[in-house]
Design an enzyme around this catalytic site. Structure first.
Site, short mmCIF file in Angstrom:
data_model
loop_
_atom_site.label_atom_id
_atom_site.label_comp_id
_atom_site.label_asym_id
_atom_site.label_seq_id
_atom_site.Cartn_x
_atom_site.Cartn_y
_atom_site.Cartn_z
N SER A 1 -7.09 2.30 -4.02
CA SER A 1 -5.85 2.73 -3.39
C SER A 1 -4.90 3.34 -4.40
O SER A 1 -4.05 4.15 -4.03
CB SER A 1 -5.13 1.52 -2.81
OG SER A 1 -5.44 1.36 -1.49
N GLU B 1 0.83 -1.20 0.00
CA GLU B 1 0.00 0.00 0.00
C GLU B 1 0.87 1.26 0.00
O GLU B 1 0.69 2.16 -0.83
CB GLU B 1 -0.91 -0.01 1.24
CG GLU B 1 -1.80 1.18 1.39
CD GLU B 1 -2.89 1.22 0.32
OE1 GLU B 1 -3.83 0.43 0.42
OE2 GLU B 1 -2.78 2.03 -0.60
N ASP C 1 1.34 4.02 -3.07
CA ASP C 1 0.91 5.40 -2.86
C ASP C 1 2.05 6.39 -3.12
O ASP C 1 1.88 7.38 -3.82
CB ASP C 1 0.35 5.58 -1.43
CG ASP C 1 -0.88 4.73 -1.17
OD1 ASP C 1 -1.37 4.08 -2.11
OD2 ASP C 1 -1.35 4.70 -0.01
#
Ligand SMILES: *[C@@H]1O[C@H](CO)[C@@H](O)[C@H](O)[C@H]1NC(C)=O
Ligand SMILES: *[C@@H]1O[C@H](CO)[C@@H](O)[C@H](O)[C@H]1NC(C)=O
Ligand SMILES: *[C@@H]1O[C@H](CO)[C@@H](O)[C@H](O)[C@H]1NC(C)=O
Ligand SMILES: *[C@@H]1O[C@H](CO)[C@@H](O)[C@H](O)[C@H]1NC(C)=O
Ligand SMILES: *[C@@H]1O[C@H](CO)[C@@H](O)[C@H](O)[C@H]1NC(C)=O
Length: 607
Positions: A522, A302, A306
């Site tokens: 995401s 994650e 990002d």
């Protein structure tokens, strides 16, 4: 009108015995249930916490002038208003959310009556949050409740209660106390990695020969149909060749749940996809002791996704990565006392106390709205408004479970209300459902369609009413639905989700030294945040204020500013969900950004 005439003093009969002679303890001092919830599906009582287990209790004092803050927010964010861009300072915001002195006094008296030393009390700058670290046994006395260790079917454990009470005279002085009834966990919204097995990982970035024209006229490499890179996003969103000039700009990525953003992976990513950014990095900020362990094997999918895409897209705008400690999924046996923290409010506390937070911030975490107590959702949402009115744009992923809960697996998706009725219901996600943030759904392919390997989170809030800025767009969509569609399954008066969309699948990242493909909304949120950072560059370079809270602008600009997504839907709860349609829809919102056009519009509208 609320009366503030009662203060905690009236309840201190036990330490002022002479009063007892005069009167029995006033009724106002008797504990009365402040909030109770039904534990969300999947949680069962597991045991009792050790009595010396420490809990960090957060007490929210009412913000009597919040309506005024909201008015300021909408004025400074509405491009047709004379005050557009006239953001408030940190101090001005703090004055607007400050509690009444009577509330401060009443809460102080209450804490003192339990011998809680004022040195152990932490206050937010606006004094609207009071935090105390106390043994769970004391919290139980203060809240007239019993905490339990609750275990989720997936193994997570937390210390919570389903109900708590406060002396009746304090009800008007306290909005909420947490952690008590908060079962939400703010999970990362990344979907499964496309090639989970290393052997199957795409070895080299394939450059498929040729280009394709999208409906909007953009020329995009054919490879973008199967693999998303920084270059693909620049092509799709009409940002090729744009280089930010203003370094007083900033972009931030939030990290939770021990998700570490690896710098070596970022360099590998830059070497391949953004060579001019090689050797640059982000500023790491630890919140409450959060770590960013650089052990390559501990890199977080994650966090890497990002930072690689948000910072890669917005280079050389300075990037910040926050890692906030504390997992709400608490393992009592680990015994770290601060682990009962709800890390989300820790981050809000931290960033609100900063004089100049990054101007574009993306968060790829969330949970089912109904697992978050409404009182908490309202307060957290009010904190987002405080950032927006200060000129910060907040992006949140809309979720990966379509109209269903935060679970991209249709086989195990749960779509039932948690209100005791167990009625079938679409499940929106929070914070995406907060009207003061920009929620971002997912698309895939060239030309772009609503993502379908998982489904773009979308629908309508059950907590927040539809805000004025999306009234026209949402009503128009609702009017196209066949009469009676999904009656009772969603709240047609609720805030519509998402606001916008961006690519959300087949993102090529580096993770623990190897290229991987990953997807989820995401990916969409940091992508949109990257575009917003570029737009801020355009405004700042014309000496205009940053964009701040985006939605009133997004819903009012010409529709050419977005690539309207009209193919696909967002299945969930055993239905095919909503359809992507012309104009706004509860799958892809207004569409994906056209940076070139937005760049012209954001300097025309401001002043
Ligand atoms: C992209 O892939 C989709 C699905 O495989 C296909 O229908 C479409 O034609 C492809 N687009 C291009 C431009 O090749
Ligand atoms: C990055 O650092 C390496 C080693 O110091 C150097 O050779 C290279 O030119 C640098 N690249 C950029 C883009 O600054
Ligand atoms: C990195 O983490 C792995 C997995 O936890 C561990 O086995 C390894 O010893 C760590 N390496 C270093 C240098 O700490
Ligand atoms: C809720 O209803 C569903 C479907 O009828 C059922 O499978 C489930 O067990 C029920 N859950 C509870 C907690 O009653
Ligand atoms: C979505 O489109 C399909 C095909 O046109 C249609 O049958 C269905 O009713 C639509 N669903 C909604 C919720 O509008």
């Amino acid at each position: 009108m609320r009366s503030f005439s009662f203060t905690g003093l009236l309840c201190l009969v036990s330490i002022a015995p002479f009063l007892r002679v005069l009167a029995a303890p006033p009724k106002a001092c008797a504990p009365k249930v402040k909030e109770s919830v039904i534990p969300p599906r999947g949680w069962t009582q597991h045991g009792i916490p050790s009595p010396d287990h420490t809990i960090v209790l957060r007490i929210a004092l009412p913000q009597p002038d919040f309506n005024l803050l909201e008015k300021h927010l909408y004025e400074v964010s509405d491009p047709s208003h004379a005050r557009y861009g006239d953001h408030l300072s940190k101090e001005e915001v703090e004055r607007l959310v400050a509690p009444h002195q009577d509330s401060i006094d009443a809460v102080d008296e209450w804490l003192r009556s339990y011998n809680i030393d004022s040195n152990d009390v932490h206050r937010s700058a606006a004094k609207d949050w009071v935090t105390v670290k106390i043994p769970v046994s004391l919290a139980e006395k203060m809240l007239d409740t019993t905490y339990h260790v609750w275990e989720h079917s997936d193994g997570d454990q937390i210390v919570r209660t389903t109900s708590y009470s406060l002396p009746e005279n304090l009800h008007a002085h306290i909005d909420l106390v947490q952690p008590t009834t908060m079962f939400g966990r703010f999970k990362g919204l990344k979907s499964t990695i496309v090639w989970p097995d290393e052997a199957e990982a795409p070895p080299q970035l394939k450059t498929l020969v040729g280009t394709v024209n999208t409906a909007s006229g953009a020329i995009v490499d054919a490879s973008c149909n199967t693999t998303i890179t920084i270059k693909c996003l620049q092509q799709l969103y009409n940002a090729v060749g744009f280089t930010p000039k203003i370094l007083k700009n900033s972009i931030g990525i939030t990290g939770y749940l021990e998700q570490f953003a690896n710098i070596q992976d970022l360099q590998s990513f830059y070497a391949e996809q953004r060579p001019d950014a090689l050797n640059s990095s982000f500023k790491f900020i630890s919140v409450k002791g959060g770590l960013n362990d650089q052990n390559l094997s501990l890199a977080g999918a994650e966090a890497n996704l990002d930072v690689q895409f948000a910072f890669g897209l917005s280079f050389p705008i300075p990037g910040t990565f926050w890692s906030t400690a504390g997992r709400p999924p608490f393992k009592p046996d680990v015994g770290t006392p601060t682990n009962t923290n709800e890390p989300y409010t820790d981050w809000l506390d931290f960033v609100l106390s900063h004089p100049s937070p990054p101007l574009s911030i993306s968060t790829s975490y969330g949970d089912d709205e109904q697992t978050v107590p409404k009182s908490f959702a309202i307060r957290a949402c009010a904190s987002f408004a405080q950032l927006g009115v200060r000129g910060v744009s907040l992006m949140f992923s809309s979720g990966d479970g379509g109209v269903g809960d935060n679970n991209p697996n249709p086989a195990t998706q749960q779509c039932f209300t948690n209100d005791g009725r167990n009625a079938t219901r679409f499940i929106p996600l929070f914070p995406a459902s907060c009207p003061f943030v920009t929620s971002v759904g997912g698309t895939v392919g060239v030309p772009e369609v609503a993502v379908s390997r998982f489904f773009s989170g979308g629908g309508f809030s059950d907590y927040f009413e539809r805000p004025w800025y999306q009234e026209k767009a949402v009503k128009k969509h609702l009017s196209t639905l066949p009469k009676g569609t999904y009656k009772g399954l969603y709240n047609p008066k609720g805030r519509g989700i998402p606001d916008v969309a961006a690519q959300g699948d087949r993102f090529r990242i580096f993770l623990s030294g190897v290229p991987r493909m990953i997807g989820g909304t995401s990916a969409s949120s940091p992508t949109f945040a990257g575009i917003v950072a570029l737009l801020n560059d355009v405004r700042l370079s014309k000496k205009l204020p940053p964009l701040g809270f985006l939605n009133p602008l997004l819903y009012s600009v010409d529709s050419s500013a977005f690539n309207d997504i009209t193919v696909g839907h967002n299945s969930g709860c055993g239905t095919t969900g909503f359809n992507a349609t012309r104009g706004w829809d509860p799958v892809t919102g207004l569409g994906t950004p056209n940076f070139g056009i937005l760049a012209k519009l954001v300097v025309q509208k401001g002043h």
